[in-house]
Enzyme design. Structure first.
Site, PDB file in Angstrom:
ATOM      1  N   MET A  27       0.839  -1.202   0.000  1.00 41.26           N
ATOM      2  CA  MET A  27       0.000   0.000   0.000  1.00 41.26           C
ATOM      3  C   MET A  27       0.872   1.249   0.000  1.00 41.26           C
ATOM      4  O   MET A  27       0.607   2.215   0.688  1.00 41.26           O
ATOM      5  CB  MET A  27      -0.919  -0.023   1.222  1.00 41.26           C
ATOM      6  CG  MET A  27      -2.153   0.857   1.103  1.00 41.26           C
ATOM      7  SD  MET A  27      -3.201   0.318  -0.253  1.00 41.26           S
ATOM      8  CE  MET A  27      -4.542   1.506  -0.057  1.00 41.26           C
ATOM      9  N   GLY A  28       1.942   1.196  -0.782  1.00 38.41           N
ATOM     10  CA  GLY A  28       2.775   2.376  -0.959  1.00 38.41           C
ATOM     11  C   GLY A  28       2.160   3.294  -1.995  1.00 38.41           C
ATOM     12  O   GLY A  28       0.945   3.286  -2.225  1.00 38.41           O
ATOM     13  N   THR A  29       3.009   4.065  -2.656  1.00 36.59           N
ATOM     14  CA  THR A  29       2.524   5.028  -3.645  1.00 36.59           C
ATOM     15  C   THR A  29       1.713   4.360  -4.745  1.00 36.59           C
ATOM     16  O   THR A  29       0.621   4.807  -5.103  1.00 36.59           O
ATOM     17  CB  THR A  29       3.704   5.787  -4.270  1.00 36.59           C
ATOM     18  OG1 THR A  29       4.439   6.437  -3.229  1.00 36.59           O
ATOM     19  CG2 THR A  29       3.221   6.819  -5.267  1.00 36.59           C
ATOM     20  N   VAL A  30       2.250   3.257  -5.292  1.00 36.02           N
ATOM     21  CA  VAL A  30       1.559   2.567  -6.384  1.00 36.02           C
ATOM     22  C   VAL A  30       0.329   1.831  -5.861  1.00 36.02           C
ATOM     23  O   VAL A  30      -0.767   1.922  -6.443  1.00 36.02           O
ATOM     24  CB  VAL A  30       2.507   1.589  -7.093  1.00 36.02           C
ATOM     25  CG1 VAL A  30       1.764   0.794  -8.163  1.00 36.02           C
ATOM     26  CG2 VAL A  30       3.672   2.339  -7.714  1.00 36.02           C
ATOM     27  N   GLY A  31       0.467   1.092  -4.759  1.00 35.52           N
ATOM     28  CA  GLY A  31      -0.655   0.346  -4.225  1.00 35.52           C
ATOM     29  C   GLY A  31      -1.834   1.225  -3.870  1.00 35.52           C
ATOM     30  O   GLY A  31      -2.994   0.892  -4.150  1.00 35.52           O
ATOM     31  N   LYS A 120      10.099  -5.524 -11.237  1.00 38.55           N
ATOM     32  CA  LYS A 120      11.075  -5.908 -12.274  1.00 38.55           C
ATOM     33  C   LYS A 120      12.188  -6.778 -11.726  1.00 38.55           C
ATOM     34  O   LYS A 120      12.650  -7.702 -12.395  1.00 38.55           O
ATOM     35  CB  LYS A 120      11.664  -4.692 -12.977  1.00 38.55           C
ATOM     36  CG  LYS A 120      12.517  -3.756 -12.121  1.00 38.55           C
ATOM     37  CD  LYS A 120      11.704  -2.627 -11.600  1.00 38.55           C
ATOM     38  CE  LYS A 120      12.518  -1.615 -10.830  1.00 38.55           C
ATOM     39  NZ  LYS A 120      11.636  -0.536 -10.315  1.00 38.55           N
ATOM     40  N   VAL A 147       8.420  -2.842 -16.581  1.00 43.85           N
ATOM     41  CA  VAL A 147       9.334  -2.151 -17.498  1.00 43.85           C
ATOM     42  C   VAL A 147       8.679  -0.856 -17.965  1.00 43.85           C
ATOM     43  O   VAL A 147       7.662  -0.885 -18.647  1.00 43.85           O
ATOM     44  CB  VAL A 147       9.683  -3.014 -18.726  1.00 43.85           C
ATOM     45  CG1 VAL A 147      10.654  -2.265 -19.641  1.00 43.85           C
ATOM     46  CG2 VAL A 147      10.261  -4.351 -18.313  1.00 43.85           C
ATOM     47  N   LYS A 220      15.370  -4.523 -16.152  1.00 42.14           N
ATOM     48  CA  LYS A 220      14.445  -4.284 -17.259  1.00 42.14           C
ATOM     49  C   LYS A 220      15.021  -4.801 -18.575  1.00 42.14           C
ATOM     50  O   LYS A 220      14.272  -5.340 -19.413  1.00 42.14           O
ATOM     51  CB  LYS A 220      14.137  -2.793 -17.341  1.00 42.14           C
ATOM     52  CG  LYS A 220      13.407  -2.279 -16.106  1.00 42.14           C
ATOM     53  CD  LYS A 220      13.326  -0.767 -16.069  1.00 42.14           C
ATOM     54  CE  LYS A 220      12.653  -0.291 -14.796  1.00 42.14           C
ATOM     55  NZ  LYS A 220      12.631   1.188 -14.673  1.00 42.14           N
TER      56      LYS A 220
END
Length: 446
Positions: A27-31, A120, A147, A220
């Site tokens: 649940m960080g920035t992306v989550g 990645k 990527v 990547k």
């Protein structure tokens, strides 16, 4: 990514209108952005998928931390239990790292859950193992966000160019290093000052090693090479050099010669002396001609340049990092995985049927820009030229800048093998009149 594609019968889907359960790991920035967009766009997702999606649980390390908009009853610290729940169909992994996420992703796949990951490093290190588990369970493993975030390069290689033959993939796949190099070129800043500015603006982590030493880009590159050439390439197979040794003088010399310095991930097919095809993947600072599209990619943007036999040259450009772009790529995969859960079937499998041998880095050929401090006297240039000639490497250009008793000598070679260049540099450093080999930077051969 499995080498042998056994025929597998996949069950029918859950049926139109059925709810697809989502487990969110991290649940960080992306989550947080993934969770928000799933709820805000729920009606649209239901139409695109053929049934609603519902977050069944969110695995975090600390359930007491305030998380606005996330019901407390969804939070859990038991990620292993969450990914195996019967009401979960798709697991979204946005934790980062390798070992712990690997455990969770394998547990999810073995339990028959499709997996979407933005990791990645995990994919580059354990793609074969994860793909085998997905194949055995007849579920999907998606990793578009691994990527270049929202730039759809993974889907392009897996689907759009699946009928073509990829010859070369080169690109800027790390926004932090591109920001630093662009700042050095546009302002004349030193590497240290540009890194400090990238850190202040949030482009660089507190520990920037993975970015500036090329490790992020190498992960990547391994993924791109594996997909593009149907051959298993891992992080350990990628030759990796970062940008921490690039100086303002290097940037100025490149500009004067008509080049920009970029950290490139380069994956290509090579023909060996035995006539066989080989694969090479590498990451290193590269002189890119100003007229090449990659030279104009500035700030923290990413771009991937693909050369295919039938399609020709293609470039994919965009924001390669950040919460919103990464969440966009994750959600695209979630829609695909959820649609398959509702209607049945699987996405195209990855495989390494070609199993091309990996080229030794010493056999790779490119051109080189070599910057030296030398004694400013008669005969020095002839002695240096002889070192190159003895190795069978010809010089394309030679430029000298006088500085009193010591001159700056910059030579650009024609194409030469890495192992020959290593020998040349070692010999140059033994010459009494060569005071220092300041830098050796490769030129893009494309």
């Amino acid at each position: 990514m499995a080498e042998n594609q056994a025929a597998t019968t996949y069950g029918n889907g859950k049926g139109a209108g059925a709810t697809v359960g989502i487990a969110l790991l991290g649940m960080g920035t992306v989550g947080a952005e993934v969770f928000r967009l799933i709820h805000e766009n729920a009606a649209d997702f239901a139409q695109r998928i053929g049934g609603p999606v519902e977050v069944r649980g969110v695995a975090v390390s600390d359930t007491s931390k305030p998380r606005p908009g996330v019901p407390a009853e969804l939070l859990t610290t038991d990620a292993h239990a969450l990914v195996q729940r019967e009401d979960v169909d798709v697991v979204v992994e946005v934790i980062g790292g390798i070992d712990y996420p690997r455990e969770l992703v394998l547990a999810a796949l073995n339990a028959g859950k499709s997996v979407v990951t933005a990791n990645k490093a995990l994919v580059a290190a354990h793609a074969d193992e994860l793909a085998a588990a997905a194949d055995a369970a007849g579920v999907d493993l998606f990793f578009e966000a691994a990527v270049a975030a929202a730039i759809p390069v993974v889907g392009m290689l897996r689907r759009s160019l699946a009928g073509d033959k990829i010859k070369r993939i080169s690109g800027i796949v790390n926004g932090t290093t591109n920001f630093i190099l662009d700042a050095m070129e546009s302002t004349g800043a030193s590497y240290e000052d540009a890194l400090a500015e990238a850190t202040r603006l949030g482009y660089a982590e507190a520990d920037p090693t993975a970015d500036v030493e090329g490790h992020d880009a190498a992960s990547k590159a391994a993924i791109l090479a594996s997909l593009g050439f149907y051959t298993r390439v891992t992080f350990d197979d990628v030759h990796c050099e970062g940008i921490s040794s690039i100086t303002a003088a290097d940037i100025a010399a490149a500009n004067q010669a008509g080049y920009s310095i970029k950290l490139l991930a380069i994956c290509e097919r090579l023909e060996g002396e035995d006539g066989r095809e080989y694969v090479n993947a590498r990451v290193h600072p590269t002189l890119v001609p100003k007229e090449h599209p990659l030279a104009s990619v500035n700030q923290s943007y990413n771009a991937i340049f693909v050369e295919a036999e039938a399609a020709g040259s293609l470039m994919f450009y965009g924001n390669g990092a950040g919460g919103n772009p990464t969440a966009s790529a994750v959600l695209g995969d979630v829609v695909g995985a959820a649609r398959n859960k509702v209607h049945g079937g699987r996405a195209p499998e990855d495989n390494t049927y070609a199993a091309l041998p990996l080229a030794d880095f010493g056999q790779v050929s490119t051109r080189y820009h070599i910057d030296m401090d030398v004694a400013d006297r008669t005969g020095v240039l002839a002695a240096i030229s002889n070192v190159f000639a003895d190795a069978g490497v010809s010089l394309r250009t030679v430029r000298q800048e006088d500085r009193g008793d010591v001159a700056r000598l910059i030579v650009v070679t024609h194409s030469a093998r890495e192992k020959d260049l290593e020998d040349i540099v070692a010999r140059l450093e033994t010459l009494a009149d060569v005071h220092a080999v300041n830098s050796v930077i490769r030129l893009d051969n494309a």
